[in-house]
Design a protein around this motif. Structure first.
Motif, PDB file in Angstrom:
ATOM      1  N   LYS A  18       0.831  -1.254   0.067  1.00  0.00           N
ATOM      2  CA  LYS A  18       0.155  -0.019   0.085  1.00  0.00           C
ATOM      3  C   LYS A  18       0.909   1.282   0.096  1.00  0.00           C
ATOM      4  N   GLY A  19       2.014   1.211   0.730  1.00  0.00           N
ATOM      5  CA  GLY A  19       2.777   2.421   0.677  1.00  0.00           C
ATOM      6  C   GLY A  19       3.453   2.580  -0.562  1.00  0.00           C
ATOM      7  N   GLU A  20       3.847   1.693  -1.244  1.00  0.00           N
ATOM      8  CA  GLU A  20       4.432   1.688  -2.717  1.00  0.00           C
ATOM      9  C   GLU A  20       3.276   2.245  -3.688  1.00  0.00           C
ATOM     10  N   ALA A  21       2.074   1.908  -3.484  1.00  0.00           N
ATOM     11  CA  ALA A  21       1.048   2.444  -4.359  1.00  0.00           C
ATOM     12  C   ALA A  21       0.672   3.726  -4.071  1.00  0.00           C
ATOM     13  N   ARG A  22       0.992   4.079  -2.728  1.00  0.00           N
ATOM     14  CA  ARG A  22       0.675   5.680  -2.557  1.00  0.00           C
ATOM     15  C   ARG A  22       1.850   6.431  -3.223  1.00  0.00           C
ATOM     16  N   ARG A  23       3.053   5.840  -3.032  1.00  0.00           N
ATOM     17  CA  ARG A  23       4.006   6.609  -3.704  1.00  0.00           C
ATOM     18  C   ARG A  23       4.417   6.618  -5.341  1.00  0.00           C
ATOM     19  N   LEU A  24       3.603   5.606  -6.077  1.00  0.00           N
ATOM     20  CA  LEU A  24       4.000   5.504  -7.371  1.00  0.00           C
ATOM     21  C   LEU A  24       3.230   6.877  -8.080  1.00  0.00           C
ATOM     22  N   ASN A  25       4.057   7.122  -9.134  1.00  0.00           N
ATOM     23  CA  ASN A  25       3.733   8.430 -10.071  1.00  0.00           C
ATOM     24  C   ASN A  25       2.716   8.132 -10.950  1.00  0.00           C
ATOM     25  N   LEU A  26       1.439   8.852 -10.861  1.00  0.00           N
ATOM     26  CA  LEU A  26       0.286   8.659 -11.609  1.00  0.00           C
ATOM     27  C   LEU A  26       0.398   9.308 -12.849  1.00  0.00           C
ATOM     28  N   PRO A  27      -0.251   9.162 -13.946  1.00  0.00           N
ATOM     29  CA  PRO A  27      -0.413  10.080 -15.190  1.00  0.00           C
ATOM     30  C   PRO A  27      -0.472  11.295 -14.725  1.00  0.00           C
ATOM     31  N   ARG A  28       0.104  12.529 -15.475  1.00  0.00           N
ATOM     32  CA  ARG A  28       0.010  13.529 -14.981  1.00  0.00           C
ATOM     33  C   ARG A  28      -1.391  14.320 -14.923  1.00  0.00           C
ATOM     34  N   ASP A  29      -2.306  14.138 -15.929  1.00  0.00           N
ATOM     35  CA  ASP A  29      -3.582  14.704 -15.763  1.00  0.00           C
ATOM     36  C   ASP A  29      -4.502  13.944 -15.916  1.00  0.00           C
ATOM     37  N   LEU A  30      -5.159  13.124 -15.075  1.00  0.00           N
ATOM     38  CA  LEU A  30      -6.265  12.262 -15.337  1.00  0.00           C
ATOM     39  C   LEU A  30      -7.476  12.724 -15.951  1.00  0.00           C
ATOM     40  N   THR A  31      -7.764  14.006 -15.620  1.00  0.00           N
ATOM     41  CA  THR A  31      -8.988  14.795 -16.417  1.00  0.00           C
ATOM     42  C   THR A  31      -8.770  14.582 -17.748  1.00  0.00           C
ATOM     43  N   THR A  32      -7.707  14.687 -18.497  1.00  0.00           N
ATOM     44  CA  THR A  32      -7.509  15.001 -19.838  1.00  0.00           C
ATOM     45  C   THR A  32      -7.296  13.303 -20.652  1.00  0.00           C
ATOM     46  N   THR A  33      -7.158  12.318 -19.715  1.00  0.00           N
ATOM     47  CA  THR A  33      -7.234  10.918 -20.146  1.00  0.00           C
ATOM     48  C   THR A  33      -8.346  10.621 -21.366  1.00  0.00           C
ATOM     49  N   PRO A  34      -8.055  10.112 -22.214  1.00  0.00           N
ATOM     50  CA  PRO A  34      -9.080   9.850 -23.548  1.00  0.00           C
ATOM     51  C   PRO A  34      -9.974   8.469 -22.941  1.00  0.00           C
ATOM     52  N   TRP A  35     -10.736   8.375 -21.834  1.00  0.00           N
ATOM     53  CA  TRP A  35     -11.345   7.225 -21.221  1.00  0.00           C
ATOM     54  C   TRP A  35     -12.176   6.523 -22.143  1.00  0.00           C
ATOM     55  N   GLY A  36     -12.853   7.230 -23.052  1.00  0.00           N
ATOM     56  CA  GLY A  36     -13.635   6.173 -24.008  1.00  0.00           C
ATOM     57  C   GLY A  36     -12.854   5.668 -24.966  1.00  0.00           C
ATOM     58  N   ASP A  37     -11.587   5.747 -25.118  1.00  0.00           N
ATOM     59  CA  ASP A  37     -10.768   5.017 -26.014  1.00  0.00           C
ATOM     60  C   ASP A  37      -9.999   4.046 -25.442  1.00  0.00           C
ATOM     61  N   LEU A  38     -10.128   3.914 -24.165  1.00  0.00           N
ATOM     62  CA  LEU A  38      -9.218   2.843 -23.349  1.00  0.00           C
ATOM     63  C   LEU A  38      -9.906   1.719 -22.871  1.00  0.00           C
ATOM     64  N   ASP A  39      -9.312   0.630 -22.842  1.00  0.00           N
ATOM     65  CA  ASP A  39      -9.911  -0.700 -22.269  1.00  0.00           C
ATOM     66  C   ASP A  39      -9.222  -0.666 -21.018  1.00  0.00           C
ATOM     67  N   TYR A  40      -8.080  -0.354 -20.801  1.00  0.00           N
ATOM     68  CA  TYR A  40      -7.376  -0.327 -19.650  1.00  0.00           C
ATOM     69  C   TYR A  40      -6.352   1.106 -19.418  1.00  0.00           C
ATOM     70  N   LEU A  41      -5.981   1.317 -18.170  1.00  0.00           N
ATOM     71  CA  LEU A  41      -4.995   2.289 -18.173  1.00  0.00           C
ATOM     72  C   LEU A  41      -3.597   1.870 -18.192  1.00  0.00           C
ATOM     73  N   GLY A  42      -2.907   2.480 -19.033  1.00  0.00           N
ATOM     74  CA  GLY A  42      -1.291   1.842 -18.593  1.00  0.00           C
ATOM     75  C   GLY A  42      -0.506   3.253 -19.232  1.00  0.00           C
ATOM     76  N   TRP A  43       0.229   3.129 -18.485  1.00  0.00           N
ATOM     77  CA  TRP A  43       1.441   4.270 -18.529  1.00  0.00           C
ATOM     78  C   TRP A  43       2.754   4.025 -17.928  1.00  0.00           C
ATOM     79  N   ARG A  44       3.938   5.011 -18.390  1.00  0.00           N
ATOM     80  CA  ARG A  44       5.173   4.579 -18.159  1.00  0.00           C
ATOM     81  C   ARG A  44       5.609   5.804 -17.117  1.00  0.00           C
ATOM     82  N   ASP A  45       6.244   5.481 -16.229  1.00  0.00           N
ATOM     83  CA  ASP A  45       6.586   6.733 -15.321  1.00  0.00           C
ATOM     84  C   ASP A  45       7.614   7.520 -15.686  1.00  0.00           C
ATOM     85  N   PRO A  46       7.279   8.598 -15.837  1.00  0.00           N
ATOM     86  CA  PRO A  46       8.308   9.841 -16.645  1.00  0.00           C
ATOM     87  C   PRO A  46       9.506   9.861 -15.693  1.00  0.00           C
TER      88      PRO A  46
END
Length: 162
Positions: A18-46
């Motif tokens: 849970k601690g690692e999950a709290r510290r991991l870097n999420l995508p920068r702006d979830l509000t601009t994520t094209p949710w309708g075009d995604l089947d899953y959320l995948g990203w690389r940590d910048p």
């Protein structure tokens, strides 16, 4: 895919603490994520390019995986993603996930070859194109491709959690 919140994403991870999950870097702006075009959320940590993350809505709930690779740019020859079956040159990487629970704590991992940018959904929909050495056009409808992608991803998640 339905839009996800930061707490939903962080709570979904099954192969880290849970601690690692709290510290991991999420995508920068979830509000601009094209949710309708995604089947899953995948990203690389910048901030740590060798790390990637996948969060998928599966039959048994939202499941997130922490992934890592040593090959940042992908395989330099033509290779196919094991999830979406898209063929790329230089854009498929071996991603390794620590097993969930005690097995992962002991260093056990499961790996598969995936699109190095984790954007399988966009490739299936033709919204992103890779540098393919030989383009094979499928005649399957999008729904069948998505079902295959999600089935392959569910199998990988089961390997990590089982």
């Amino acid at each position: 895919m339905q839009s996800l919140t930061e707490p939903q994403i962080r709570a979904s991870f099954v192969n880290c603490s849970k601690g690692e999950a709290r510290r991991l870097n999420l995508p920068r702006d979830l509000t601009t994520t094209p949710w309708g075009d995604l089947d899953y959320l995948g990203w690389r940590d910048p901030q740590a390019p060798e790390r990637g993350y996948v969060v998928a809505p599966l039959d048994d709930g939202l499941r997130g995986l922490v992934l890592r690779t040593t090959n940042r740019g992908g395989i330099r020859r033509a290779a196919a993603c094991s999830l979406c079956l898209t063929t790329h040159t230089g854009a498929v990487a071996l991603m390794v996930a620590p097993r969930a629970g005690r097995a992962g704590q002991q260093g056990n991992t499961v790996g598969t070859y995936v699109c190095s940018d984790l954007a399988c959904s966009l490739y299936l929909r033709g919204l992103r194109s890779g540098e393919a050495s030989a383009v094979v056009r499928e005649t399957l409808p999008l729904e069948a491709k998505v079902a295959r992608l999600m089935g392959n991803l569910a199998t990988f998640v089961r390997q990590v959690t089982g």
